[in-house]
Design a protein around this motif. Sequence first.
Motif, PDB file in Angstrom:
ATOM      1  N   PHE A 273     -21.160  17.831  11.667  1.00 44.97           N
ATOM      2  CA  PHE A 273     -21.999  16.533  12.209  1.00 44.97           C
ATOM      3  C   PHE A 273     -21.596  15.202  10.990  1.00 44.97           C
ATOM      4  O   PHE A 273     -21.360  14.092  11.605  1.00 44.97           O
ATOM      5  CB  PHE A 273     -23.611  16.622  12.233  1.00 44.97           C
ATOM      6  CG  PHE A 273     -24.069  17.116  13.189  1.00 44.97           C
ATOM      7  CD1 PHE A 273     -25.105  16.256  13.878  1.00 44.97           C
ATOM      8  CD2 PHE A 273     -23.839  18.283  13.839  1.00 44.97           C
ATOM      9  CE1 PHE A 273     -25.296  16.580  15.083  1.00 44.97           C
ATOM     10  CE2 PHE A 273     -24.315  18.804  15.123  1.00 44.97           C
ATOM     11  CZ  PHE A 273     -25.288  17.781  15.673  1.00 44.97           C
ATOM     12  N   GLY A 274     -21.389  15.654   9.914  1.00 45.66           N
ATOM     13  CA  GLY A 274     -20.879  14.669   8.919  1.00 45.66           C
ATOM     14  C   GLY A 274     -19.580  14.180   9.186  1.00 45.66           C
ATOM     15  O   GLY A 274     -19.107  13.021   9.099  1.00 45.66           O
ATOM     16  N   SER A 275     -18.698  15.044   9.446  1.00 45.36           N
ATOM     17  CA  SER A 275     -17.131  14.804   9.744  1.00 45.36           C
ATOM     18  C   SER A 275     -17.012  13.711  11.072  1.00 45.36           C
ATOM     19  O   SER A 275     -16.249  12.824  11.031  1.00 45.36           O
ATOM     20  CB  SER A 275     -16.434  16.037   9.932  1.00 45.36           C
ATOM     21  OG  SER A 275     -16.380  16.765   8.819  1.00 45.36           O
ATOM     22  N   ALA A 276     -18.102  14.242  12.147  1.00 44.05           N
ATOM     23  CA  ALA A 276     -17.946  13.275  13.208  1.00 44.05           C
ATOM     24  C   ALA A 276     -18.349  11.829  12.807  1.00 44.05           C
ATOM     25  O   ALA A 276     -17.680  11.014  13.437  1.00 44.05           O
ATOM     26  CB  ALA A 276     -18.764  13.871  14.388  1.00 44.05           C
ATOM     27  N   ALA A 277     -19.442  11.854  12.238  1.00 39.59           N
ATOM     28  CA  ALA A 277     -20.027  10.500  11.666  1.00 39.59           C
ATOM     29  C   ALA A 277     -18.645   9.664  10.889  1.00 39.59           C
ATOM     30  O   ALA A 277     -18.730   8.458  11.068  1.00 39.59           O
ATOM     31  CB  ALA A 277     -21.345  10.791  10.924  1.00 39.59           C
ATOM     32  N   ALA A 278     -18.250  10.376   9.872  1.00 36.88           N
ATOM     33  CA  ALA A 278     -17.386   9.863   8.977  1.00 36.88           C
ATOM     34  C   ALA A 278     -16.196   9.265   9.865  1.00 36.88           C
ATOM     35  O   ALA A 278     -15.701   8.122   9.603  1.00 36.88           O
ATOM     36  CB  ALA A 278     -16.629  10.625   7.908  1.00 36.88           C
ATOM     37  N   LEU A 279     -15.603   9.964  10.928  1.00 35.01           N
ATOM     38  CA  LEU A 279     -14.518   9.463  11.768  1.00 35.01           C
ATOM     39  C   LEU A 279     -14.689   8.347  12.777  1.00 35.01           C
ATOM     40  O   LEU A 279     -14.187   7.209  12.793  1.00 35.01           O
ATOM     41  CB  LEU A 279     -13.698  10.757  12.300  1.00 35.01           C
ATOM     42  CG  LEU A 279     -13.186  11.550  11.463  1.00 35.01           C
ATOM     43  CD1 LEU A 279     -12.668  12.814  12.089  1.00 35.01           C
ATOM     44  CD2 LEU A 279     -12.026  10.899  10.461  1.00 35.01           C
ATOM     45  N   LEU A 280     -15.791   8.730  13.492  1.00 33.98           N
ATOM     46  CA  LEU A 280     -16.241   7.631  14.714  1.00 33.98           C
ATOM     47  C   LEU A 280     -16.517   6.474  13.983  1.00 33.98           C
ATOM     48  O   LEU A 280     -16.450   5.396  14.412  1.00 33.98           O
ATOM     49  CB  LEU A 280     -17.577   8.445  15.388  1.00 33.98           C
ATOM     50  CG  LEU A 280     -17.920   7.389  16.401  1.00 33.98           C
ATOM     51  CD1 LEU A 280     -16.871   7.107  17.538  1.00 33.98           C
ATOM     52  CD2 LEU A 280     -18.943   8.154  17.248  1.00 33.98           C
ATOM     53  N   GLY A 281     -17.417   6.713  12.836  1.00 36.11           N
ATOM     54  CA  GLY A 281     -18.048   5.403  12.295  1.00 36.11           C
ATOM     55  C   GLY A 281     -16.900   4.399  11.629  1.00 36.11           C
ATOM     56  O   GLY A 281     -16.737   3.198  11.624  1.00 36.11           O
ATOM     57  N   GLY A 282     -15.938   5.254  11.079  1.00 37.80           N
ATOM     58  CA  GLY A 282     -14.585   4.448  10.643  1.00 37.80           C
ATOM     59  C   GLY A 282     -13.907   3.484  11.845  1.00 37.80           C
ATOM     60  O   GLY A 282     -13.526   2.504  11.621  1.00 37.80           O
ATOM     61  N   VAL A 283     -13.802   4.265  12.834  1.00 30.34           N
ATOM     62  CA  VAL A 283     -12.789   3.686  13.972  1.00 30.34           C
ATOM     63  C   VAL A 283     -13.759   2.641  14.720  1.00 30.34           C
ATOM     64  O   VAL A 283     -13.313   1.764  14.827  1.00 30.34           O
ATOM     65  CB  VAL A 283     -12.439   5.013  15.016  1.00 30.34           C
ATOM     66  CG1 VAL A 283     -12.062   4.272  16.290  1.00 30.34           C
ATOM     67  CG2 VAL A 283     -11.863   5.837  14.607  1.00 30.34           C
ATOM     68  N   MET A 284     -14.918   2.719  14.913  1.00 30.46           N
ATOM     69  CA  MET A 284     -15.844   1.644  15.429  1.00 30.46           C
ATOM     70  C   MET A 284     -15.926   0.485  14.460  1.00 30.46           C
ATOM     71  O   MET A 284     -15.851  -0.625  14.936  1.00 30.46           O
ATOM     72  CB  MET A 284     -17.195   2.341  15.742  1.00 30.46           C
ATOM     73  CG  MET A 284     -17.441   3.179  16.908  1.00 30.46           C
ATOM     74  SD  MET A 284     -16.716   2.416  18.489  1.00 30.46           S
ATOM     75  CE  MET A 284     -18.122   1.138  18.580  1.00 30.46           C
TER      76      MET A 284
END
Length: 552
Positions: A273-284
């Motif tokens: 969950f943390g990795s998904a948030a780190a990557l998706l948040g960065g792209v968005m």
Amino acid sequence: MILQIAVGLPFLVATLLAGTGRWLPRVAVDALATLTVAALIVLLGVVLASGGTTVWLGGWHEGVGIALEASPLSLGLALTVAAVALASLIVSWRYFAEVQAIFHALMLLFTGAMCAFVLTGDLFDAFVFFELMSVVAYALTGYKSEEPDTVHGALNFGIVNSLGAYFTLTGIALVYARTGQLGFTAIGKSLVRDDALVTLAFAFICTGFLVKAAAVPFHFWLADAHAVAPTPVCMLFSGVMVELGVFAVLRTYVLSFAHAIPASEVRTALLVFGSAAALLGGVMCVLQRHIKRLLAYSTISHVGLLLVGVGLLDKDALAGAATYFLGHAGVKAALFAGAGLLLNRFETVDEHDLHGRGRSMPVAGTIFLLGGLGLAGLPPYGTWAGKAVMEEAGGWWLTALAVTASALTAGAVLRVWLRVFRGAGTGSSADSGAREEAETRFKLSRLPWTMVAPGAVLALAGVLVGLLPGEVVGHAVASYTHLEGPAPTPWSSSGVLSGVLAVVLAFGVAVVSLRGRVPRAARLHRLHSGHIGDYVAWLVAGVAAFGVLLFT
């Protein structure tokens, strides 16, 4: 006694302001609210200097009583909350065309609820303060309720977080049915074996906390709320509120479920969950031009990194996460203060509309530059120190994740600095953003010091946190988690190299995106539709995914 006074003071003054504030002049209301938070900081500092304490309210002890557990770690978090709240209140002195004392009362309730949330030693009591914090946050988000977008953002915030709270309450009920206990430590003594009910209870309890932490896929409400909430409120939202959701997950597992659920199962779920948030948040974040939404998505990304650090369940990683929390609080609150300066000077936070118009605002420009470098993790920022320690504990994959997320989010902020304050790139286009109403009585030709100084001080604080001795943070974490060992240090060649690399990549992202070479990623935008039904569907899917990861 000092701890009880500290916890109760914001609630008492908030009640007085709600009842009598309409008859007080604005300056008196501002002064009373600000002095209350300043007194809270002093009281918490006195308790911290004494080494912390545990107080049983009403003289009732374990089994039936409710404890306030003031450990060095929880006191440090509470002090961070109070410090950001103090800066937010000072910023609000010159904000809003019309403001009533109810705003100050809500801010004090919000601050008090967050401090009580981290200090309470009772699971159900934590839920009560969690809900009080949430309800006040909904009201603060929708403070300018005459604007349709504001109501929409507040409703999305309220519905998604309320559903998460129902899951948490269900989990608490399951734990109470199994153990007959509600204290964190008492539950931990009773839960000594793993079974389906215990795992399900943990999954439900953590769901509400992960919604507040804006972990993917529970994150959709965050950008909607930040886009419409008043700037002083955004400083608290992104500076401390969402991070407390991560702390709550750590506390729940370490104190209550550590002996019942294997660490490997929890580690897998939190890392995913943390990795998904780190990557998706960065792209968005890179894809945004509305500056407050941009900063909101950067919060999602960096809270994802914080969740990864906590999810490692390693002593050094937890110490790094604690340092990262402190550094990120200063940097992100400062950036939102800078966004407020732009909004009240130019009545817009659209990056393209603001092209080159920030040249006359050197302090605001410096805040964005320092904030971008802080998000990238330039030594000796607190974000760098925490990230370097977490990377050392997590290995090469965490280094790659942290550098990527930091470069994306910092690159977006540095792009704003280049376009708005240096005049680089292109300006307004045909799809120019809509004008927004300023939060001050008049459009400001000069910015008062009360709006400028807090952001500058917070940006500087984000740097100074990285200079804290590792023994201080290490001792605070060890006293809370009982994981002993030598204090970690970020000053390694790999730590410094990763920080410098992230800064270089961030400038690269800024330059590339400044020239319009970033794909629009329309599918990602469609996921963030603004429709509450979509958000609820993703919430249910996230609960199911979290449960599957725990059970496998």
